[in-house]
Design a protein around this motif. Sequence first.
Motif, PDB file in Angstrom:
ATOM      1  N   TYR A 256       0.787  -1.231   0.000  1.00  0.00           N
ATOM      2  CA  TYR A 256       0.000   0.000   0.000  1.00  0.00           C
ATOM      3  C   TYR A 256       0.821   1.284   0.000  1.00  0.00           C
ATOM      4  CZ  TYR A 256      -3.580  -3.396   1.291  1.00  0.00           C
ATOM      5  OH  TYR A 256      -4.415  -4.479   1.313  1.00  0.00           O
ATOM      6  N   GLY A 257       2.126   1.165   0.187  1.00  0.00           N
ATOM      7  CA  GLY A 257       2.966   2.351   0.153  1.00  0.00           C
ATOM      8  C   GLY A 257       2.947   3.177   1.424  1.00  0.00           C
ATOM      9  N   ILE A 258       2.253   2.706   2.437  1.00  0.00           N
ATOM     10  CA  ILE A 258       2.186   3.384   3.736  1.00  0.00           C
ATOM     11  C   ILE A 258       2.266   2.334   4.832  1.00  0.00           C
ATOM     12  CG2 ILE A 258       0.865   5.400   2.954  1.00  0.00           C
ATOM     13  CD1 ILE A 258      -1.659   4.040   3.930  1.00  0.00           C
ATOM     14  N   SER A 259       2.573   2.764   6.043  1.00  0.00           N
ATOM     15  CA  SER A 259       2.653   1.836   7.174  1.00  0.00           C
ATOM     16  C   SER A 259       1.258   1.591   7.746  1.00  0.00           C
ATOM     17  CB  SER A 259       3.551   2.417   8.262  1.00  0.00           C
ATOM     18  OG  SER A 259       2.927   3.543   8.864  1.00  0.00           O
ATOM     19  N   PRO A 260       1.087   0.541   8.539  1.00  0.00           N
ATOM     20  CA  PRO A 260      -0.214   0.297   9.175  1.00  0.00           C
ATOM     21  C   PRO A 260      -0.698   1.482  10.015  1.00  0.00           C
ATOM     22  CG  PRO A 260       1.152  -1.654   9.346  1.00  0.00           C
ATOM     23  CD  PRO A 260       2.032  -0.578   8.792  1.00  0.00           C
ATOM     24  N   SER A 261       0.204   2.115  10.753  1.00  0.00           N
ATOM     25  CA  SER A 261      -0.202   3.261  11.580  1.00  0.00           C
ATOM     26  C   SER A 261      -0.607   4.450  10.719  1.00  0.00           C
ATOM     27  CB  SER A 261       0.922   3.659  12.535  1.00  0.00           C
ATOM     28  OG  SER A 261       2.090   4.029  11.818  1.00  0.00           O
ATOM     29  N   GLN A 262       0.078   4.655   9.588  1.00  0.00           N
ATOM     30  CA  GLN A 262      -0.304   5.732   8.670  1.00  0.00           C
ATOM     31  C   GLN A 262      -1.671   5.455   8.056  1.00  0.00           C
ATOM     32  OE1 GLN A 262       3.255   5.494   6.215  1.00  0.00           O
ATOM     33  NE2 GLN A 262       3.895   7.528   6.880  1.00  0.00           N
ATOM     34  N   TYR A 263      -1.926   4.188   7.756  1.00  0.00           N
ATOM     35  CA  TYR A 263      -3.239   3.822   7.217  1.00  0.00           C
ATOM     36  C   TYR A 263      -4.348   4.185   8.190  1.00  0.00           C
ATOM     37  CZ  TYR A 263      -7.164   0.939   5.727  1.00  0.00           C
ATOM     38  OH  TYR A 263      -8.416   0.520   5.361  1.00  0.00           O
ATOM     39  N   ARG A 264      -4.128   3.857   9.468  1.00  0.00           N
ATOM     40  CA  ARG A 264      -5.132   4.177  10.486  1.00  0.00           C
ATOM     41  C   ARG A 264      -5.368   5.689  10.563  1.00  0.00           C
ATOM     42  NH1 ARG A 264      -4.327   1.331  16.070  1.00  0.00           N
ATOM     43  NH2 ARG A 264      -5.614  -0.251  15.071  1.00  0.00           N
ATOM     44  N   LYS A 265      -4.302   6.458  10.554  1.00  0.00           N
ATOM     45  CA  LYS A 265      -4.426   7.917  10.639  1.00  0.00           C
ATOM     46  C   LYS A 265      -5.103   8.497   9.405  1.00  0.00           C
ATOM     47  CE  LYS A 265      -0.410   8.568  13.648  1.00  0.00           C
ATOM     48  NZ  LYS A 265       0.973   9.111  13.758  1.00  0.00           N
ATOM     49  N   LEU A 266      -4.746   7.978   8.238  1.00  0.00           N
ATOM     50  CA  LEU A 266      -5.354   8.467   7.000  1.00  0.00           C
ATOM     51  C   LEU A 266      -6.844   8.181   6.964  1.00  0.00           C
ATOM     52  CD1 LEU A 266      -2.662   7.538   4.336  1.00  0.00           C
ATOM     53  CD2 LEU A 266      -3.394   9.830   4.992  1.00  0.00           C
ATOM     54  N   GLN A 267      -7.233   7.006   7.459  1.00  0.00           N
ATOM     55  CA  GLN A 267      -8.659   6.670   7.501  1.00  0.00           C
ATOM     56  C   GLN A 267      -9.409   7.631   8.395  1.00  0.00           C
ATOM     57  OE1 GLN A 267     -10.755   5.061   5.934  1.00  0.00           O
ATOM     58  NE2 GLN A 267     -12.487   5.217   7.331  1.00  0.00           N
ATOM     59  N   GLN A 268      -8.794   8.024   9.465  1.00  0.00           N
ATOM     60  CA  GLN A 268      -9.440   8.960  10.398  1.00  0.00           C
ATOM     61  C   GLN A 268      -9.658  10.336   9.770  1.00  0.00           C
ATOM     62  OE1 GLN A 268      -6.747   8.744  13.704  1.00  0.00           O
ATOM     63  NE2 GLN A 268      -7.664   6.879  14.545  1.00  0.00           N
ATOM     64  N   THR A 269      -8.845  10.676   8.768  1.00  0.00           N
ATOM     65  CA  THR A 269      -9.003  11.955   8.069  1.00  0.00           C
ATOM     66  C   THR A 269      -9.706  11.805   6.729  1.00  0.00           C
ATOM     67  OG1 THR A 269      -6.799  11.763   7.061  1.00  0.00           O
ATOM     68  CG2 THR A 269      -6.949  12.904   9.179  1.00  0.00           C
ATOM     69  N   GLN A 270     -10.184  10.581   6.445  1.00  0.00           N
ATOM     70  CA  GLN A 270     -10.952  10.329   5.220  1.00  0.00           C
ATOM     71  C   GLN A 270     -10.166  10.620   3.962  1.00  0.00           C
ATOM     72  OE1 GLN A 270     -14.186   9.064   5.180  1.00  0.00           O
ATOM     73  NE2 GLN A 270     -13.862   8.805   7.368  1.00  0.00           N
TER      74      GLN A 270
END
Length: 276
Positions: A256-270
């Motif tokens: 995905y080109g991002i880390s699991p923690s970045q994915y979680r944060k990105l989802q929170q910002t839509q």
Amino acid sequence: MASRFVDTHRDISYTKDVVRLHSHAFYELLYCCSGNLQYLLGVDRYQLRRGDVVIIPPGISHRPLFLEQLAEPYERYVLWFSQEFLDQVQVFCSDLDFRGGYRLLRTAGTPWESLGNLFAQGCREAERGAPGWQGHVCGNTMQLLVELHRACGKGEMPAPMVEQHELLDDLVQYVEVHLAEKITLEDTARRFLVSQSTISQTFRQKMGISFYRFVTQRRLIAAKTEILAGRQLETLYETVGFSDYSTFYRAFRREYGISPSQYRKLQQTQTIPPEA
């Protein structure tokens, strides 16, 4: 999905296009305008036809198959909407629910064939970008969801049959059931009484990827669901079949080109990338 509520656009795929197995954190609706291809939804394969509507809830793995064999371009309208938007629609239509499972509706030749006009109208508004277009698209999507809800409930559309069962389907189902366990090509071949090369060729020919690549993609999709459910990143890897956290982390970042923690944060910002 960049919008908090609804995104819509038109896509066209030609031969040699590659779409990996993926899932979304939001709902996806596809309206097939043209193309002769199969579509994998979870563990089921369907032959898409003009007028088909594919309803894909969050977390469901999916991808088109055989794009390299298209006799005509695969053209479709794509509509994404968030759970937050659906919650707002349910204020007016409390029994509207698309969480029950993915499905494919065959509208051609039925009273619901005009649903394609609503998909097209939303895309035109988004492309024009005229003042107030976001409100128009949201209103159009609300109408579309209500019409789909009615169509699903009245039983006026023929239920599309899954494709004839073959080895690929058994293998996909096996991976689904044993996702959290150790899965090897050798053990899988022994279980299905076929050679390892037969399994490898099946995935190469049908999906354009290796057996192990498919297993990894399916595990990562399950991991995304666990992440969004609030599971601890350092422990969820076992739930989806990875041997340790570092292996899981590297696979997630590579896919995905991002880390699991970045994915979680990105989802929170839509602001999740479309195929993440």
